[in-house]
Design an enzyme around this catalytic site. Structure first.
Site, PDB file in Angstrom:
ATOM      1  N   SER A 102      44.005  32.100  34.223  1.00 30.92           N
ATOM      2  CA  SER A 102      43.633  32.082  32.799  1.00 30.92           C
ATOM      3  C   SER A 102      44.562  31.112  32.087  1.00 30.92           C
ATOM      4  O   SER A 102      45.745  31.400  31.894  1.00 30.92           O
ATOM      5  CB  SER A 102      43.749  33.482  32.188  1.00 30.92           C
ATOM      6  OG  SER A 102      42.788  34.341  32.755  1.00 30.92           O
ATOM      7  N   LYS A 177      36.808  32.999  28.668  1.00 37.18           N
ATOM      8  CA  LYS A 177      37.869  33.945  29.026  1.00 37.18           C
ATOM      9  C   LYS A 177      38.757  34.256  27.833  1.00 37.18           C
ATOM     10  O   LYS A 177      39.183  35.399  27.628  1.00 37.18           O
ATOM     11  CB  LYS A 177      38.717  33.388  30.173  1.00 37.18           C
ATOM     12  CG  LYS A 177      39.902  34.285  30.588  1.00 37.18           C
ATOM     13  CD  LYS A 177      39.451  35.677  31.020  1.00 37.18           C
ATOM     14  CE  LYS A 177      40.613  36.631  31.266  1.00 37.18           C
ATOM     15  NZ  LYS A 177      41.357  36.322  32.490  1.00 37.18           N
TER      16      LYS A 177
END
Length: 303
Positions: A102, A177
């Site tokens: 991420s 995300k």
């Protein structure tokens, strides 16, 4: 080309809370996996399950025609993938980099451009579902990149997740995300506030959470975290430290595109405060500890 077990060698870099169970699932599916992590004990754990050990990023990268990276943040991706001697310098021509970390959308775009310049392909494919999803192979995977590359990588991604969606060009997976982490953090904060409100009101907490989760207030967060919250167990499935990093990504990205995220900005500050209070290594459900402190309760007391 479709990356099936009989045609694919995978280099896997990053065997943390998420990466190790993901690599194990690839082994179970029949893929050849050569892994590297700075913690040699994690590599040894995968070798016991049938994986191969790499002594460096370069060795793991040269061992595969696909390299999956699962590292904490953008600086680590830049070091592992973009830096001299990294993945892009050792992956065979035409190979595919699948970054499942991420990170910022901008870093994913840089990776894609650098890969293309070297005759390689790249996808950003961050995940949601935490450690349970990684273990179960039930992650939600949001992907950015080209359609052909996504189609080729889908057999691998289907081992790791259940909801797998191409969201747009490079960086799109990371943008989605960031939105995911915004929703999750706000949801956990709301659940935490509800828990303290119910406790201080003298309500039967387990019963209350059961009925709440059966209605419109129900959520995956409540389903996944209810038992650990009731037990006061903050063993990390996803650390506050990492969610702090992700909230920085979403607030910066929102500012860049001119999107107002006032609730997200507030929760980002609450996450940051919890981290400063020494709880950065705990699960993100430890936001409950912050609400308890604000309410004059013992953060370590029974739930």
């Amino acid at each position: 080309m479709s990356y099936t077990p009989d045609t694919t060698r995978i280099g896997f870099i990053g065997l943390g809370i998420m990466g190790l169970p993901m690599a194990r699932n690839l082994l179970k599916a029949g893929y050849e996996v050569t892994a590297y992590d700075r913690d040699a004990a994690r590599v040894d754990a995968l070798v016991k399950d049938g994986g191969k050990a790499a002594g460096s990023v370069a060795e793991a990268s040269a061992a595969g025609n696909v390299v999956i990276t699962m590292v904490p943040a953008s600086p680590q991706v830049e070091e592992v993938v973009l830096a001299e001697g990294g993945v892009l310098d050792h992956l065979e021509s035409g190979g595919l980099v699948v970054d499942m970390s991420s990170i910022t959308p901008q870093t994913s775009v840089q990776v894609a451009e650098a890969a293309r310049a070297k005759g390689l392909r790249a996808l950003d494919a961050p995940v949601s579902g935490g450690e349970p999803g990684a273990v179960e192979g039930s992650l939600s995977i949001m992907v950015g990149g080209e359609q052909d590359d996504f189609d080729a990588a889908k057999p691998i991604l289907e081992v790791l997740g259940k909801t797998i969606v191409l969201c747009g060009p490079a960086g799109s997976g990371q943008t989605v995300k960031a939105a995911n982490q915004l929703i999750v953090a706000v949801n956990i904060q709301a659940v935490s506030e509800a828990v303290v409100f119910l406790q201080k009101s003298g309500v039967d907490l387990p019963a209350a959470l059961d009925v709440l989760n059966g209605g419109l207030a129900g959520s995956t967060v409540l389903t996944r975290k209810k038992e650990s919250i009731l037990a006061g167990n903050y063993q990390p499935g996803f650390k506050i430290d990492l969610h702090h990093k992700d909230m920085g990504i979403v607030t910066d990205a929102a500012r860049t595109v001119g999107a107002a995220v006032p609730t997200g900005a507030l929760v980002a500050q609450l996450v940051a405060a919890l981290r400063q209070q020494g709880d950065g290594g705990l699960d993100h459900s430890a936001l409950l500890r912050g609400v308890k402190r604000l309410s004059g309760e013992d953060a370590d007391g029974p739930n």
